[in-house]
Design a protein around this motif. Structure first.
Motif, PDB file in Angstrom:
ATOM      1  N   VAL B 102       0.843  -1.201   0.000  1.00 53.32           N
ATOM      2  CA  VAL B 102       0.000   0.000   0.000  1.00 53.32           C
ATOM      3  C   VAL B 102       0.878   1.252   0.000  1.00 53.32           C
ATOM      4  CG1 VAL B 102      -1.707   1.321   1.332  1.00 53.32           C
ATOM      5  CG2 VAL B 102      -1.952  -1.170   1.096  1.00 53.32           C
ATOM      6  N   MET B 127      -6.497  -0.859   4.342  1.00 57.88           N
ATOM      7  CA  MET B 127      -6.339  -1.836   3.263  1.00 57.88           C
ATOM      8  C   MET B 127      -5.257  -2.869   3.551  1.00 57.88           C
ATOM      9  SD  MET B 127      -6.988   0.403  -0.182  1.00 57.88           S
ATOM     10  CE  MET B 127      -6.167   1.933   0.266  1.00 57.88           C
ATOM     11  N   ALA B 144      -5.567  -1.703  -3.339  1.00 59.78           N
ATOM     12  CA  ALA B 144      -5.841  -2.670  -2.275  1.00 59.78           C
ATOM     13  C   ALA B 144      -5.258  -4.048  -2.600  1.00 59.78           C
ATOM     14  CB  ALA B 144      -7.344  -2.786  -2.058  1.00 59.78           C
TER      15      ALA B 144
END
Lengths: 272, 272
Positions: B102, B127, B144
């Motif tokens: 991420v 996420m 994600a």
């Protein structure tokens, strides 16, 4: 308050990806717009035991309506009535009204095809063998009748899988019943297309607006990619009158619009 | 013999008919073509309890794989990981590998957008908060990460709902695993378009051909109306080698063709 509905789509063609489940999508849209709430959609193959299992599980969730599509035709793989009978521990019987519906269709087809006579073969009679206690619903555009089966507080509708037939029966026989069940419930939706803000940046503000508008559900749908962000914010609400739902959505839309502009985003295509 | 798979589609937008479930269709097609068998597809809304309930029910049917789509994003309504954690009685933890995936994405986005810095806000960290024991799968086209969670004989994959991301992760991370699981299993399908015979007339012959070809499944799809009959006969089979599946389908096709011609029907568009 909510009137709950579940959809069961029956057909191997859906499980192998041969057919896109546009029936469930059409039903979901129509039923939501009537003000009812769809709780779950289940897709299962042409197997009596699996159809019965899905039905039994669905019944335990206590929906007001169960709508099945598919599996009502003349071929061996049309197993929906058998599955329903199994789930309700009942039997299949040739229904006089259903038989007359089927007979009349083949009489008409024979006439149109210039054939002198027609036979009520086992495959054709099969379409009139419906679960005990159920009522046949006329099929205005095809052959196989649909059915309606009431048991205590539950009503099951079994519709054919051919989209034109499914839609015609829905509009003719189900719409009036579902409308009545929804009472004054009105569903309303609107959306906002936002650009220049990432979905992850909008996230806390969506929370905030939902907190301030407790009856409005807001869902963000990323349309682009995070670095060229374009997000659709889709707002929905259900209430007992049209003024209320419109008011609720307008208020939430106004708040979202203000936030987007404050944060340097732009609204591309607002539709209120 | 069969390797069973279940698909769970998560998202209110599917239950109100806003979005057509093309993800499930794409997955069903890909998974079937790899030789695996899809047992059920369930669509459920963005609700932790309902997601967990569907997962638990699905687990009791003992599929080898469960594939979920949707609900992995940064907003509050992305509840899939929470639902999985609840179903497996586990917790959500920030995973080091997922967090790095991420972080790198937002670093790149910031660079591309000409921003000097970026923040790992709670929405973004969310996420990377994945169910204990699961492994993050890289998302080649979005933000994600997906996850893979193995428990005894079951593997759960949670994929995003954005179609391009879902497909990219499927091809990169799932295809090799599913191919291996399918072993030599090969799925084969073919169809025949028949005109001049009503579906109800074909019904007993389909039975006959299926009886003579026990490993071939034949399903008739009425394409026109009974009086202007046009039926697609769709044949499918699965076996451990390509020669077998092709042979089986050819034999059944030949038998069907003969019957159709004997009964005065015509084959419009055979594709063998």
């Amino acid at each position: 308050l909510d009137v709950e509905v579940e959809i069961i789509s029956i057909g191997n063609e859906l499980l192998i990806g041969k057919t896109l489940n546009s029936n469930a999508n059409w039903l979901a849209k129509r039923i939501s717009s009537l003000g009812l709430n769809i709780n779950r959609i289940t897709v299962v193959g042409d197997d009596v035991h699996r159809i019965a299992a899905v039905l039994k599980e669905t019944i335990t969730r206590n929906p007001k309506y169960i709508i099945t599509t598919g599996g009502l035709g003349p071929t061996f793989d049309d197993k929906t009535f058998e599955g329903i009978a199994k789930a309700f521990d009942s039997t299949l019987n040739v229904d006089v009204k259903a038989m007359e519906m089927v007979r009349r269709k083949y009489y008409e087809y024979a006439k149109e095809m210039g054939r002198e006579k027609f036979e009520l073969t086992p495959a054709r009679i099969k379409m009139a063998k419906i679960p005990e206690g159920s009522e046949p619903l006329p099929n205005p555009v095809g052959t196989a009748p649909a059915i309606k089966l009431c048991q205590r507080k539950l009503t099951v509708f079994a519709l054919p899988g051919v989209p034109s037939e499914m839609k015609a029966i829905f509009e003719e026989s189900l719409t009036p019943i579902l409308k009545k069940a929804a009472g004054n419930l009105t569903f309303y939706e609107s959306s906002l297309l936002v650009t220049g803000i990432m979905e992850s940046e909008m996230a806390p503000f969506i929370d905030e607006v939902m907190h301030d508008n407790p009856y409005v559900y807001i869902k963000s749908h990323p349309m682009g990619v995070e670095r060229k962000p374009q997000i659709e914010l889709h707002l929905t609400t259900t209430a007992t009158n049209r003024a209320t739902v419109k008011n609720r959505i307008s208020r939430a839309l106004a708040q979202l619009t203000e936030i987007v502009q404050t944060k340097g985003g732009k609204i591309i295509h607002p539709n209120t």
